[in-house]
Design a protein around this motif. Structure first.
Motif, PDB file in Angstrom:
ATOM      1  N   MET A   1       0.683   1.754  11.347  1.00 37.77           N
ATOM      2  CA  MET A   1       0.227   1.150  10.306  1.00 37.77           C
ATOM      3  C   MET A   1       0.918  -0.177  10.370  1.00 37.77           C
ATOM      4  SD  MET A   1      -0.086   2.100   6.390  1.00 37.77           S
ATOM      5  CE  MET A   1       0.342   3.809   6.651  1.00 37.77           C
ATOM      6  N   GLY A   2      -0.238  -1.303  10.233  1.00 39.28           N
ATOM      7  CA  GLY A   2       0.240  -2.881  10.496  1.00 39.28           C
ATOM      8  C   GLY A   2       0.609  -3.291   9.059  1.00 39.28           C
ATOM      9  N   GLU A   3       1.379  -4.343   9.342  1.00 34.35           N
ATOM     10  CA  GLU A   3       2.039  -4.801   8.132  1.00 34.35           C
ATOM     11  C   GLU A   3       1.209  -5.477   6.817  1.00 34.35           C
ATOM     12  OE1 GLU A   3       5.300  -5.498   7.742  1.00 34.35           O
ATOM     13  OE2 GLU A   3       5.583  -4.178   9.385  1.00 34.35           O
ATOM     14  N   ASP A   4      -0.090  -5.635   7.083  1.00 34.74           N
ATOM     15  CA  ASP A   4      -0.895  -6.162   6.085  1.00 34.74           C
ATOM     16  C   ASP A   4      -1.626  -4.877   5.478  1.00 34.74           C
ATOM     17  OD1 ASP A   4      -2.359  -5.232   8.361  1.00 34.74           O
ATOM     18  OD2 ASP A   4      -4.135  -6.652   8.366  1.00 34.74           O
ATOM     19  N   LYS A   5      -1.657  -3.697   5.981  1.00 32.18           N
ATOM     20  CA  LYS A   5      -1.963  -2.539   5.434  1.00 32.18           C
ATOM     21  C   LYS A   5      -0.889  -1.937   4.510  1.00 32.18           C
ATOM     22  CE  LYS A   5      -5.879  -1.959   7.871  1.00 32.18           C
ATOM     23  NZ  LYS A   5      -7.074  -1.806   7.716  1.00 32.18           N
ATOM     24  N   GLU A   6      -1.097  -1.535   3.187  1.00 35.20           N
ATOM     25  CA  GLU A   6      -0.338  -1.025   2.232  1.00 35.20           C
ATOM     26  C   GLU A   6      -0.825   0.753   1.850  1.00 35.20           C
ATOM     27  OE1 GLU A   6       0.487  -3.418  -1.168  1.00 35.20           O
ATOM     28  OE2 GLU A   6      -1.283  -3.488  -1.598  1.00 35.20           O
ATOM     29  N   THR A   7       0.030   1.726   1.668  1.00 37.68           N
ATOM     30  CA  THR A   7      -0.253   2.726   1.200  1.00 37.68           C
ATOM     31  C   THR A   7      -0.565   2.671  -0.325  1.00 37.68           C
ATOM     32  OG1 THR A   7       1.779   3.339   0.720  1.00 37.68           O
ATOM     33  CG2 THR A   7       1.128   3.695   2.944  1.00 37.68           C
TER      34      THR A   7
ATOM     35  N   ARG B   1       2.257   2.346  -2.556  1.00 38.54           N
ATOM     36  CA  ARG B   1       3.018   1.005  -2.525  1.00 38.54           C
ATOM     37  C   ARG B   1       2.038   0.205  -3.291  1.00 38.54           C
ATOM     38  NH1 ARG B   1       7.295  -0.098   1.308  1.00 38.54           N
ATOM     39  NH2 ARG B   1       7.664   1.680   2.634  1.00 38.54           N
ATOM     40  N   ARG B   2       0.904   0.186  -3.032  1.00 40.29           N
ATOM     41  CA  ARG B   2      -0.192  -0.677  -3.965  1.00 40.29           C
ATOM     42  C   ARG B   2       0.061  -0.307  -5.393  1.00 40.29           C
ATOM     43  NH1 ARG B   2      -5.882  -0.656  -5.676  1.00 40.29           N
ATOM     44  NH2 ARG B   2      -6.454  -2.631  -5.604  1.00 40.29           N
TER      45      ARG B   2
END
Length: 71
Positions: free
Chosen positions: A1-7, A10-11
């Motif tokens: 998972m990249g740094e720009d994607k958030e679970t 976390r969101r």
């Protein structure tokens, strides 16, 4: 998972923290109500899909066992 994607967890937490910063006193009533009543969305979010599956399985087995013993 990249740094720009958030679970989603976390969101949710990020949005909750932003709301606390914007309105710290308005959140007090929500916190008391959540502690009293519980929140199904928080439960489902914290358990994940495997936990929810196990919880549903246990509830179904509980109903089956109760119906057998209560006949």
């Amino acid at each position: 998972m990249g740094e720009d994607k958030e679970t989603p967890e976390r969101r949710r937490e990020r949005l909750r923290q932003e709301e606390l910063k914007r309105n710290p006193t308005g959140n007090v009533n929500d916190a008391f109500n959540r502690a009293k009543n519980g929140n199904l969305a928080d439960l489902a979010g914290s358990l994940g899909w495997k936990g929810i599956g196990i919880l549903i399985f246990v509830i179904i087995i509980g109903f089956i066992v109760a119906s057998v013993f209560l006949k």
